[in-house]
Design a protein around this motif. Structure first.
Motif, PDB file in Angstrom:
ATOM      1  N   ALA A 123       0.834  -1.203   0.000  1.00  0.00           N
ATOM      2  CA  ALA A 123       0.000   0.000   0.000  1.00  0.00           C
ATOM      3  C   ALA A 123       0.869   1.252   0.000  1.00  0.00           C
ATOM      4  CB  ALA A 123      -0.914  -0.009   1.217  1.00  0.00           C
ATOM      5  N   ALA A 124       0.459   2.237  -0.800  1.00  0.00           N
ATOM      6  CA  ALA A 124       1.199   3.490  -0.910  1.00  0.00           C
ATOM      7  C   ALA A 124       0.279   4.657  -0.582  1.00  0.00           C
ATOM      8  CB  ALA A 124       1.753   3.643  -2.326  1.00  0.00           C
ATOM      9  N   ASP A 125       0.789   5.580   0.223  1.00  0.00           N
ATOM     10  CA  ASP A 125       0.027   6.781   0.571  1.00  0.00           C
ATOM     11  C   ASP A 125      -0.101   7.690  -0.648  1.00  0.00           C
ATOM     12  OD1 ASP A 125      -0.105   5.932   3.222  1.00  0.00           O
ATOM     13  OD2 ASP A 125       1.679   7.067   3.804  1.00  0.00           O
ATOM     14  N   GLU A 126      -1.187   8.452  -0.694  1.00  0.00           N
ATOM     15  CA  GLU A 126      -1.403   9.421  -1.768  1.00  0.00           C
ATOM     16  C   GLU A 126      -0.611  10.695  -1.535  1.00  0.00           C
ATOM     17  OE1 GLU A 126      -3.199   9.085  -4.591  1.00  0.00           O
ATOM     18  OE2 GLU A 126      -3.662   7.027  -4.051  1.00  0.00           O
ATOM     19  N   ASP A 127      -0.338  11.005  -0.289  1.00  0.00           N
ATOM     20  CA  ASP A 127       0.313  12.245   0.107  1.00  0.00           C
ATOM     21  C   ASP A 127       1.830  12.154  -0.066  1.00  0.00           C
ATOM     22  OD1 ASP A 127       1.304  14.477   1.398  1.00  0.00           O
ATOM     23  OD2 ASP A 127       0.135  14.186   3.218  1.00  0.00           O
ATOM     24  N   VAL A 132       5.340   4.269   1.796  1.00  0.00           N
ATOM     25  CA  VAL A 132       4.883   3.045   1.161  1.00  0.00           C
ATOM     26  C   VAL A 132       5.245   1.848   2.037  1.00  0.00           C
ATOM     27  CG1 VAL A 132       7.022   2.846  -0.196  1.00  0.00           C
ATOM     28  CG2 VAL A 132       4.941   1.727  -1.009  1.00  0.00           C
ATOM     29  N   GLN A 133       4.388   0.838   2.003  1.00  0.00           N
ATOM     30  CA  GLN A 133       4.680  -0.411   2.696  1.00  0.00           C
ATOM     31  C   GLN A 133       5.437  -1.309   1.724  1.00  0.00           C
ATOM     32  OE1 GLN A 133       1.436  -3.214   3.384  1.00  0.00           O
ATOM     33  NE2 GLN A 133       2.127  -3.384   5.505  1.00  0.00           N
ATOM     34  N   LEU A 134       6.564  -1.834   2.175  1.00  0.00           N
ATOM     35  CA  LEU A 134       7.380  -2.703   1.329  1.00  0.00           C
ATOM     36  C   LEU A 134       7.595  -4.029   2.022  1.00  0.00           C
ATOM     37  CD1 LEU A 134      10.149  -0.159   0.226  1.00  0.00           C
ATOM     38  CD2 LEU A 134       8.162  -0.907  -1.096  1.00  0.00           C
ATOM     39  N   LEU A 135       7.625  -5.091   1.238  1.00  0.00           N
ATOM     40  CA  LEU A 135       7.979  -6.409   1.739  1.00  0.00           C
ATOM     41  C   LEU A 135       9.443  -6.630   1.386  1.00  0.00           C
ATOM     42  CD1 LEU A 135       7.156  -9.099   3.036  1.00  0.00           C
ATOM     43  CD2 LEU A 135       6.498  -9.890   0.758  1.00  0.00           C
ATOM     44  N   VAL A 136      10.286  -6.597   2.409  1.00  0.00           N
ATOM     45  CA  VAL A 136      11.721  -6.767   2.233  1.00  0.00           C
ATOM     46  C   VAL A 136      12.072  -8.128   2.822  1.00  0.00           C
ATOM     47  CG1 VAL A 136      14.009  -5.812   2.671  1.00  0.00           C
ATOM     48  CG2 VAL A 136      12.035  -4.277   2.508  1.00  0.00           C
ATOM     49  N   GLY A 137      12.467  -9.062   1.958  1.00  0.00           N
ATOM     50  CA  GLY A 137      12.661 -10.433   2.429  1.00  0.00           C
ATOM     51  C   GLY A 137      11.316 -10.993   2.851  1.00  0.00           C
ATOM     52  N   ASP A 138      11.196 -11.348   4.126  1.00  0.00           N
ATOM     53  CA  ASP A 138       9.902 -11.843   4.624  1.00  0.00           C
ATOM     54  C   ASP A 138       9.321 -10.915   5.684  1.00  0.00           C
ATOM     55  OD1 ASP A 138      11.691 -12.359   6.622  1.00  0.00           O
ATOM     56  OD2 ASP A 138      11.210 -14.483   6.831  1.00  0.00           O
ATOM     57  N   ARG A 142       7.749  -0.172   6.589  1.00  0.00           N
ATOM     58  CA  ARG A 142       7.192   1.106   6.141  1.00  0.00           C
ATOM     59  C   ARG A 142       8.360   2.043   5.802  1.00  0.00           C
ATOM     60  NH1 ARG A 142       2.767   3.255   4.252  1.00  0.00           N
ATOM     61  NH2 ARG A 142       2.557   5.418   4.814  1.00  0.00           N
ATOM     62  N   VAL A 143       8.345   2.618   4.587  1.00  0.00           N
ATOM     63  CA  VAL A 143       9.409   3.511   4.142  1.00  0.00           C
ATOM     64  C   VAL A 143       8.775   4.821   3.698  1.00  0.00           C
ATOM     65  CG1 VAL A 143      11.263   3.843   2.457  1.00  0.00           C
ATOM     66  CG2 VAL A 143      10.854   1.569   3.415  1.00  0.00           C
ATOM     67  N   GLY A 144       9.240   5.919   4.277  1.00  0.00           N
ATOM     68  CA  GLY A 144       8.763   7.236   3.867  1.00  0.00           C
ATOM     69  C   GLY A 144       9.318   7.597   2.507  1.00  0.00           C
ATOM     70  N   TYR A 145       8.519   8.291   1.697  1.00  0.00           N
ATOM     71  CA  TYR A 145       9.001   8.703   0.381  1.00  0.00           C
ATOM     72  C   TYR A 145      10.287   9.521   0.502  1.00  0.00           C
ATOM     73  CZ  TYR A 145       4.316   7.396  -1.268  1.00  0.00           C
ATOM     74  OH  TYR A 145       3.158   6.720  -1.557  1.00  0.00           O
ATOM     75  N   HIS A 146      10.389  10.329   1.546  1.00  0.00           N
ATOM     76  CA  HIS A 146      11.576  11.165   1.741  1.00  0.00           C
ATOM     77  C   HIS A 146      12.823  10.340   2.047  1.00  0.00           C
ATOM     78  CE1 HIS A 146      10.256  10.468   5.863  1.00  0.00           C
ATOM     79  NE2 HIS A 146      11.515  10.712   6.230  1.00  0.00           N
ATOM     80  N   GLU A 147      12.646   9.073   2.408  1.00  0.00           N
ATOM     81  CA  GLU A 147      13.777   8.194   2.714  1.00  0.00           C
ATOM     82  C   GLU A 147      14.358   7.528   1.462  1.00  0.00           C
ATOM     83  OE1 GLU A 147      13.167   5.595   6.266  1.00  0.00           O
ATOM     84  OE2 GLU A 147      11.141   6.458   6.185  1.00  0.00           O
ATOM     85  N   VAL A 148      13.700   7.700   0.320  1.00  0.00           N
ATOM     86  CA  VAL A 148      14.110   7.027  -0.924  1.00  0.00           C
ATOM     87  C   VAL A 148      14.857   8.004  -1.827  1.00  0.00           C
ATOM     88  CG1 VAL A 148      13.290   5.831  -2.983  1.00  0.00           C
ATOM     89  CG2 VAL A 148      12.135   5.463  -0.783  1.00  0.00           C
ATOM     90  N   ALA A 149      16.101   7.684  -2.131  1.00  0.00           N
ATOM     91  CA  ALA A 149      16.883   8.504  -3.062  1.00  0.00           C
ATOM     92  C   ALA A 149      16.522   8.145  -4.504  1.00  0.00           C
ATOM     93  CB  ALA A 149      18.377   8.298  -2.826  1.00  0.00           C
ATOM     94  N   HIS A 150      16.319   6.850  -4.769  1.00  0.00           N
ATOM     95  CA  HIS A 150      16.028   6.384  -6.128  1.00  0.00           C
ATOM     96  C   HIS A 150      15.359   5.017  -6.037  1.00  0.00           C
ATOM     97  CE1 HIS A 150      16.649   6.225 -10.480  1.00  0.00           C
ATOM     98  NE2 HIS A 150      16.980   4.973 -10.339  1.00  0.00           N
ATOM     99  N   ALA A 151      14.344   4.786  -6.867  1.00  0.00           N
ATOM    100  CA  ALA A 151      13.692   3.477  -6.914  1.00  0.00           C
ATOM    101  C   ALA A 151      13.151   3.228  -8.318  1.00  0.00           C
ATOM    102  CB  ALA A 151      12.552   3.402  -5.904  1.00  0.00           C
ATOM    103  N   VAL A 152      13.294   1.992  -8.786  1.00  0.00           N
ATOM    104  CA  VAL A 152      12.777   1.588 -10.097  1.00  0.00           C
ATOM    105  C   VAL A 152      12.176   0.191  -9.992  1.00  0.00           C
ATOM    106  CG1 VAL A 152      14.345   2.983 -11.512  1.00  0.00           C
ATOM    107  CG2 VAL A 152      15.006   0.690 -10.833  1.00  0.00           C
TER     108      VAL A 152
END
Length: 180
Positions: A123-127, A132-138, A142-152
């Protein structure tokens, strides 16, 4: 350099009318670039929608954009070539709607701090101040958009594991029935 400034001015003038034409077709303007290409201008339009953009939809958008460009031919100042496309799979995830559209997809994330990691999008917030909620491994994270430098988005050639989808959907069992 003068041409670049002029292209920026033309882009700024055309962006609201092009965005409106695209919105009337049910899609969103991702990017508009106007550049000089010899004696003509190249008008490059990138469009997207919640369910992607197919070839038939690109044709519909092209006709709508061409109509408004023809109405604003004084801004373009002469002949132009129109190129309408959808974002490539290598488009960086920079806006909340990009994350929302990547739901359940595998992504490579380079955080502002820390090591690069691969995760599946939940799930990703609109704001834009959200995250965004991420499944990392198992584990869900929760990762804030401001915490992401780059994602593809990472290209996958097989279906995602049912258990991963179940975790992101909030189901505990992860059975084949849950995947339906």
């Amino acid at each position: 350099m003068a041409n670049q400034g002029q292209g920026d001015r033309v882009t700024a003038e055309l962006e609201p009318v092009v965005a409106g034409a695209i919105a009337s077709t049910g899609f969103e303007l991702e990017q508009l670039d106007v550049a000089q290409a010899g004696r003509r201008r190249l008008v490059r339009v990138v469009v997207d929608g919640d369910d992607g953009v197919g070839l038939d939809e690109v044709a519909v958008v092209s006709r709508a954009v061409a109509a408004v460009l023809d109405e604003h031919d004084a801004v373009l100042g002469g002949p132009y070539t129109l190129e309408v496309t959808s974002p490539g799979v290598d488009r960086p995830l920079t806006r909340p709607r990009h994350w929302r559209r990547a739901r359940l997809r595998l992504v490579k994330v380079r955080p502002v701090e820390g090591e690069v990691f691969t995760a599946r999008v939940g799930a990703a917030d609109e704001d834009a101040d959200g995250g965004v909620q991420l499944l990392v491994g198992d584990a869900l994270r929760r990762v804030g958009y401001h915490e992401v430098a780059h994602a593809v988005v990472e290209v996958e050639f097989k279906q995602p594991p049912v258990a991963e989808l179940a975790m992101l959907e909030g189901r505990a069992s992860g059975t084949e029935e849950d995947a339906r």
